[in-house]
Scaffold this active site. Structure first.
Site, mmCIF file in Angstrom:
data_model
loop_
_atom_site.group_PDB
_atom_site.id
_atom_site.type_symbol
_atom_site.label_atom_id
_atom_site.label_comp_id
_atom_site.label_asym_id
_atom_site.label_seq_id
_atom_site.Cartn_x
_atom_site.Cartn_y
_atom_site.Cartn_z
ATOM 1 C CB CYS A 152 -74.500 -65.349 70.385
ATOM 2 S SG CYS A 152 -74.453 -66.247 71.932
ATOM 3 C CD1 TRP A 194 -79.280 -69.209 74.315
ATOM 4 C CD2 TRP A 194 -80.896 -67.812 73.687
ATOM 5 N NE1 TRP A 194 -80.473 -69.840 74.502
ATOM 6 C CE2 TRP A 194 -81.486 -69.018 74.124
ATOM 7 C CE3 TRP A 194 -81.729 -66.788 73.241
ATOM 8 C CZ2 TRP A 194 -82.857 -69.223 74.125
ATOM 9 C CZ3 TRP A 194 -83.098 -67.012 73.242
ATOM 10 C CH2 TRP A 194 -83.651 -68.212 73.684
ATOM 11 C CE LYS A 234 -96.432 -78.153 63.701
ATOM 12 N NZ LYS A 234 -96.283 -78.282 65.059
ATOM 13 N NE ARG A 273 -78.732 -65.064 65.455
ATOM 14 C CZ ARG A 273 -78.616 -66.156 64.723
ATOM 15 N NH1 ARG A 273 -79.233 -66.246 63.570
ATOM 16 N NH2 ARG A 273 -77.855 -67.154 65.138
ATOM 17 C CG HIS A 284 -109.806 -101.283 68.187
ATOM 18 N ND1 HIS A 284 -110.365 -102.468 68.598
ATOM 19 C CD2 HIS A 284 -108.468 -101.431 68.309
ATOM 20 C CE1 HIS A 284 -109.406 -103.289 68.982
ATOM 21 N NE2 HIS A 284 -108.248 -102.682 68.814
ATOM 22 C CE LYS A 299 -94.186 -69.609 67.680
ATOM 23 N NZ LYS A 299 -94.203 -70.997 67.201
ATOM 24 C CG ASN A 317 -72.098 -65.194 67.626
ATOM 25 O OD1 ASN A 317 -72.111 -64.600 68.699
ATOM 26 N ND2 ASN A 317 -72.797 -64.815 66.577
ATOM 27 N N GLY A 318 -70.537 -69.118 69.066
ATOM 28 C CA GLY A 318 -70.092 -70.504 68.896
ATOM 29 C C GLY A 318 -69.602 -71.086 70.213
HETATM 30 C C1 F6R Z 1 -98.577 -75.906 67.036
HETATM 31 C C2 F6R Z 1 -98.413 -74.879 68.042
HETATM 32 C C3 F6R Z 1 -99.390 -74.832 69.161
HETATM 33 C C4 F6R Z 1 -98.638 -74.582 70.479
HETATM 34 C C5 F6R Z 1 -99.642 -74.391 71.641
HETATM 35 C C6 F6R Z 1 -98.938 -74.230 72.953
HETATM 36 O O1 F6R Z 1 -97.624 -75.801 66.028
HETATM 37 O O2 F6R Z 1 -97.526 -74.083 67.980
HETATM 38 O O3 F6R Z 1 -100.138 -75.997 69.230
HETATM 39 O O4 F6R Z 1 -97.806 -75.681 70.736
HETATM 40 O O5 F6R Z 1 -100.418 -73.257 71.380
HETATM 41 O O6 F6R Z 1 -98.068 -73.152 72.941
HETATM 42 P P1 F6R Z 1 -96.907 -73.030 73.986
HETATM 43 O O7 F6R Z 1 -95.949 -74.147 73.729
HETATM 44 O O8 F6R Z 1 -96.313 -71.679 73.710
HETATM 45 O O9 F6R Z 1 -97.516 -73.115 75.342
#
Ligand code: F6R
Length: 604
Positions: free
Chosen positions: A2, A75, A484, A27, A503, A599, A99-100
């Site tokens: 929110c 949200w 990561k 957000r 192994h 992303k 919010n909250g």
């Molecule tokens: C790693 C990462 C990717 C996503 C993958 C699936 O940090 O972000 O490995 O996890 O591309 O993406 P989603 O979860 O959006 O289907």
């Protein structure tokens, strides 16, 4: 999550509020609304979905001259994303945005209902405005009524309230949710839940402290602290850089998102757990009827969360569970039977391979469920049922808080199914729920922990590779830690089950092979320890993460003593995220936008 904005001044109030809300869009939200008070009359508009819907509704609305207004992006937590549940909430002559969470809203609502108050929404927020109006009848001033109202609220909040009885004033209170106030040379006054809406509008801002409350009018700025002592505003110059303001002072979005995990996990849990039960109002009651097996399918980090979940489902829900990488599943002519619930997991809800597997499962007549962070995404629209993870928008390409909330949802779902299948006693379910409640505090990053990881990271900038190792559910966490690290540091890293090293991979062991060992005290500790000792004997450089001191480690990151391995899981998750972050920063990489990655992967 929110967002709040407020404005007092002579400009077109609607425009100011809408552009402020736009700055908070990042957000995440599912509805929005504004209320404007001018010449003693309120105008109020709300819309579900994106701000463009609210813009359409307010197209012909303008203000001329002085007005006051409040706005909100919501949200959904208590109650679905509907217009009635969108803020601002109305009393007889007042509006509120919040919010909250108001933790004691059920009791307050009951008392108000007994007094004959009619509620329009399912939200916790609505009690604030009705309680204020009740207090207005007994108190001498609107401020007195506001002060009395907030003294009755438990929980976390940032509140703005406007009322016809003081039509040039905005009342505010902050306790646990962020809020600030800004001014400019034209004597306009602004409120917001983060600095971004104020950049370009205000020269100076005052960040409220927890417990601050008061009011702002055209001529006055009044602030009381938590001890009811009047204080002056502390005005500081506002940055002019929007991007850095969105990062809330963190160096990268990924860092901010790691720090946010406590908050977003609280949102994930909100309204979904009682003392002895998990409630998912959003899934049909009969979803698990006739289901004998779960098949989980995803990519990347979401695949790792699915793999983690499979340990919980088989251990606690006693339901057969298999996990698939979506890009493999699509092409391997899999056998699908109708007693299987097909579950896809995706932060974005748009990943092409995962989406295709969902279509395949639907075509084969399977029941489907999606665990997703983005409402209205393609997967959410397609699946029979959805559980939203409520992580808010994730900007860093390397997923952190989305993973944390996926695991939280899976843990809840495990207990939900365990109740249906009676595979865990009520007592055990209650214990697990009390553990779940601890997760938001377990994932809080302490200064001490972050500094230690920052220091250690300088020793891990080279080498010929990293092995993240763990057993049981810590194996998928090892996979996630390695993913990561490689994503943002470009160093080679692999996740391995601890018991599998001998192994083959142990042949690589030498001082330039870095082993990041996950050693939970409450799950196979001795066995995992001997696997690490085998690596240490072959001179691999060991960084151990554990609550228990481990003398064979070259570096040791100590997590806190927890009651249960799942709490250790969450704390170690934060450690591996921070370790990757700090290594990547030292290497001078763009943490938020690593090379070659996107992303949302909408191509197969
Ligand atoms: C790693 C990462 C990717 C996503 C993958 C699936 O940090 O972000 O490995 O996890 O591309 O993406 P989603 O979860 O959006 O289907």
């Amino acid at each position: 999550m929110c967002g709040i904005v407020g404005y007092l001044g002579k400009k077109n109030t609607k425009e100011i509020l809408l552009s402020g809300l736009k700055e908070l869009e990042y957000r995440g939200y599912d509805s929005a609304g504004i209320a404007v008070l001018q010449n003693g009359n309120f105008s109020n508009y709300k819309a579900v979905g994106k701000l463009v819907n609210l813009e359409k509704k307010t197209k012909n609305f303008i203000t001329n001259g002085f007005a006051i207004g409040i706005g909100h992006t919501r949200w959904a937590t208590h109650g679905k994303p509907t217009e009635l549940n969108a803020h601002p909430h109305i009393g007889e002559n007042s509006y509120v945005v919040h919010n909250g969470i108001i933790e004691n809203y059920v009791e307050i609502k009951k008392d108000l209902k007994n007094d004959g108050v009619n509620f329009l929404s399912q939200t916790d927020t609505e009690v604030i405005v009705h309680l204020f109006e009740k207090n207005l009848k007994s108190e001498k001033s609107a401020f007195g009524a506001f002060k009395k109202t907030i003294s009755k609220l438990d929980g976390a909040y940032a509140i703005l309230l406007v009322t016809k009885s003081e039509n040039d004033t905005i009342f505010y209170a902050k306790h646990g949710s962020p809020m600030l106030f800004g001014v400019n040379a034209e004597n306009e006054k602004y409120f917001a839940s983060s600095d971004t809406p104020l950049i370009g509008q205000c020269s100076h801002v005052n960040y409220f402290e927890d417990g601050d409350y008061g009011y702002v009018s055209a001529s006055e700025i009044v602030i009381f602290d938590k001890n009811n002592i009047k204080k002056d505003a502390v005005l500081s110059a506002l940055s002019e850089n929007k991007l850095s303001a969105q990062k809330d002072g963190f160096r990268f979005f990924m860092e901010k998102e790691i720090y946010e995990q406590g908050e977003v996990i609280s949102d994930t849990l909100l309204g979904r757990i009682t003392e002895n039960e998990v409630i998912f109002d959003e899934i049909p009651k009969d979803l698990f009827d006739g289901i004998k097996e779960l098949k989980l399918c995803a990519c990347g980090t979401s695949y790792h969360s699915a793999l983690s979940a499979s340990y919980l489902f088989e251990r606690y829900s006693k339901i057969k569970t298999s996990v698939e990488i979506a890009s493999e599943f699509r092409y391997r002519e899999p056998i699908m039977s109708k007693d299987t619930l097909f579950v896809v997991i995706s932060q974005s809800g748009e990943t092409a391979d995962t989406l295709e597997t969902l279509k395949m499962a639907k075509n084969a007549g399977l029941k489907t469920l999606v665990i997703c962070n983005v409402d209205n995404s393609s997967m959410v629209r397609l699946a029979d049922a959805t559980i939203l993870t409520r992580a808010g928008i994730e900007k860093g390409v390397a997923s952190t808080k989305a993973f944390a909330t996926q695991i939280t949802v899976f843990w809840m779902l495990t207990l939900y199914i365990a109740k249906i299948k009676k595979s865990l006693s009520n007592k055990k379910i209650s214990r697990q729920i009390s553990l779940l409640r601890e997760v938001p505090s377990v994932v809080k990053v302490t200064n001490e922990m972050h500094e230690k990881i920052k220091r250690i990271s300088k020793r891990y900038l080279h080498g010929h590779g990293f092995f993240f190792i763990g057993r049981d559910i810590f194996f998928p966490l090892a996979l996630e830690g390695a993913l990561k690290l490689k994503e943002i540091s470009y160093l080679h890293a692999e996740g391995y089950p601890s018991g599998e090293m001998k192994h083959g991979p142990i042949a690589l062991a030498d001082p330039e092979l870095f082993t990041i060992a996950l050693l939970p005290e409450h799950l196979h500790f001795e066995k995992s320890k001997s696997n690490v000792e085998e690596l240490s004997a072959r001179d691999s450089t060991i960084c151990a993460i554990s609550a228990v001191e481990f003398e064979k480690a070259d570096d040791f990151i100590q997590i806190s003593k927890c009651k249960d391995y799942m709490l250790e899981f969450f704390e170690m998750m934060v450690v591996v995220q921070l370790l990757s972050l700090e290594i990547s920063i030292r290497l001078g990489n763009d943490v938020d936008m690593p090379r070659n990655l996107a992303k949302s992967v909408t191509v197969e």
